[in-house]
Design a protein around this motif. Structure first.
Motif, mmCIF file in Angstrom:
data_model
loop_
_atom_site.group_PDB
_atom_site.id
_atom_site.type_symbol
_atom_site.label_atom_id
_atom_site.label_comp_id
_atom_site.label_asym_id
_atom_site.label_seq_id
_atom_site.Cartn_x
_atom_site.Cartn_y
_atom_site.Cartn_z
ATOM 1 N N ALA A 65 59.280 58.405 -79.844
ATOM 2 C CA ALA A 65 59.357 57.908 -78.474
ATOM 3 C C ALA A 65 59.525 56.400 -78.533
ATOM 4 N N ALA A 85 61.986 60.083 -75.259
ATOM 5 C CA ALA A 85 61.415 60.748 -76.429
ATOM 6 C C ALA A 85 62.423 61.772 -76.914
ATOM 7 N N VAL A 107 60.698 60.083 -70.311
ATOM 8 C CA VAL A 107 59.230 60.128 -70.394
ATOM 9 C C VAL A 107 58.646 59.723 -69.045
ATOM 10 N N SER A 113 53.395 56.344 -74.625
ATOM 11 C CA SER A 113 54.401 56.456 -75.678
ATOM 12 C C SER A 113 53.879 57.257 -76.861
#
Length: 321
Positions: A65, A85, A107, A113
């Motif tokens: 990510a 990601a 995302v 993250s």
């Protein structure tokens, strides 16, 4: 230039090199992503060791990510600054990676993250296993292995959400507690697990086994199934299963055996987005817990591989540049 892990030839974890490499340039329909975190998976160890043939040298890693820093020509769905990601990237053991825009997953704001890097491969694996390979129904009984591993913890939660009874195996007391906390109804040790499964199911056996351990559990998994049950072998953490006489499926009760891989369950953008959307929505709703068991600096990728192969980890293992 940027830092990356390079595999110069097939070998053990010690073969991994932390080196300066050229910064990639995105082509048409590609994204240049600044990596925030990278997922470490068993497939990375198979590729490093030569179990899966690769063209050496290469930069490992398919799951990560990060943030888009440059979009190539013809990219319409993403722009600079977007968080993405993927489970289908390449060269993710690095500070920057190129990503096919069609395989990038947006995302949501409510997902960090680290969680975004930890979820795609193992999350979508768990999703396809219980929704597509064998669509588990409420009331069915399921056996999974490595219940405290990355896939195991996610799969247990998805199975419980479907109303299944979950039996799983682990190797330590710590892992037993983690598997139970994820919702497993029965947590067993590996020794003699097939006999215990028969006891727990009053001799019937389970409807399906999801086995990512492989060689060490394969025979016991087959012996745990009900007549016409399905054996889903999706990994080989303990080694690859030797050549197999399919007449054993007949003798053990007209069993089904399949060896799926994730690429065949991400055949379209619609399928990819469906799986990712359901998983991210569960994370945001608080109904899916993504356990990050260990985080290593990118430079220590060799130690991450050693710990993963040595079954010293629980949940997800991440590398952070």
């Amino acid at each position: 230039m940027h830092k990356a892990i390079v595999v110069p030839k097939a070998g053990g974890p010690e073969i991994l090199r932390y080196e300066d490499v050229d910064l990639p340039v995105p082509g048409p329909n590609e994204l240049l992503v600044k990596v925030a975190a990278t997922g470490v998976n068993f497939i990375d160890t198979y590729q490093r060791s030569g179990v899966y043939p690769m063209k050496y040298p290469f930069i490992p890693g398919s799951e990560a990510a990060g943030t888009v820093v440059q979009a190539g020509l013809d990219v319409a769905a993403f722009s600079d600054g977007d968080r993405v990601a993927t489970a289908e990237g390449g060269g993710a053991y690095s500070e920057y990676m190129l990503l096919d825009a069609s395989k990038a997953l947006p995302v949501p704001r409510g997902v960090s993250s680290e969680v975004a890097a930890a979820l795609p491969l193992q999350g979508m694996t768990a999703h396809y296993l219980c929704n597509s390979t064998y669509p588990v129904q409420s009331g069915e009984t399921v056996l999974t292995h490595a219940g405290a591993g990355g896939v195991g913890l996610l799969l247990t939660q998805l199975l419980k959400a479907k109303g299944a009874t979950v039996i799983t195996t682990v190797s330590t007391d710590e892992k037993e507690a983690l598997a139970a906390a994820a919702g497993a109804d029965h947590v067993l040790r590996y020794d003699g697990f097939a006999d215990r499964v028969r006891e727990l199911t009053d001799g019937r056996g389970v409807d399906v086994v999801f086995d990512g351990v492989g060689k060490a559990t394969f025979d016991g998994s087959l012996s745990s199934l009900r007549p016409r049950g399905m054996m889903v072998l999706f990994g080989g953490a303990s080694g690859q299963v030797p050549p197999f006489d399919i007449q054993r499926l007949n003798a053990l009760g007209s069993l089904y055996l399949t060896r799926p891989t994730i690429r065949d369950y991400l055949l379209s953008a619609e399928e990819r987005q469906w799986r990712a959307r359901e998983l991210f929505e569960m994370v945001e709703a608080g109904t899916l817990d993504v356990r990050i068991g260990a985080t290593y600096p990118l430079a220590e990728a060799a130690r991450a591989h050693e710990d993963l192969e040595g079954r010293k980890t629980t949940g997800k293992v991440l590398l952070v540049p």
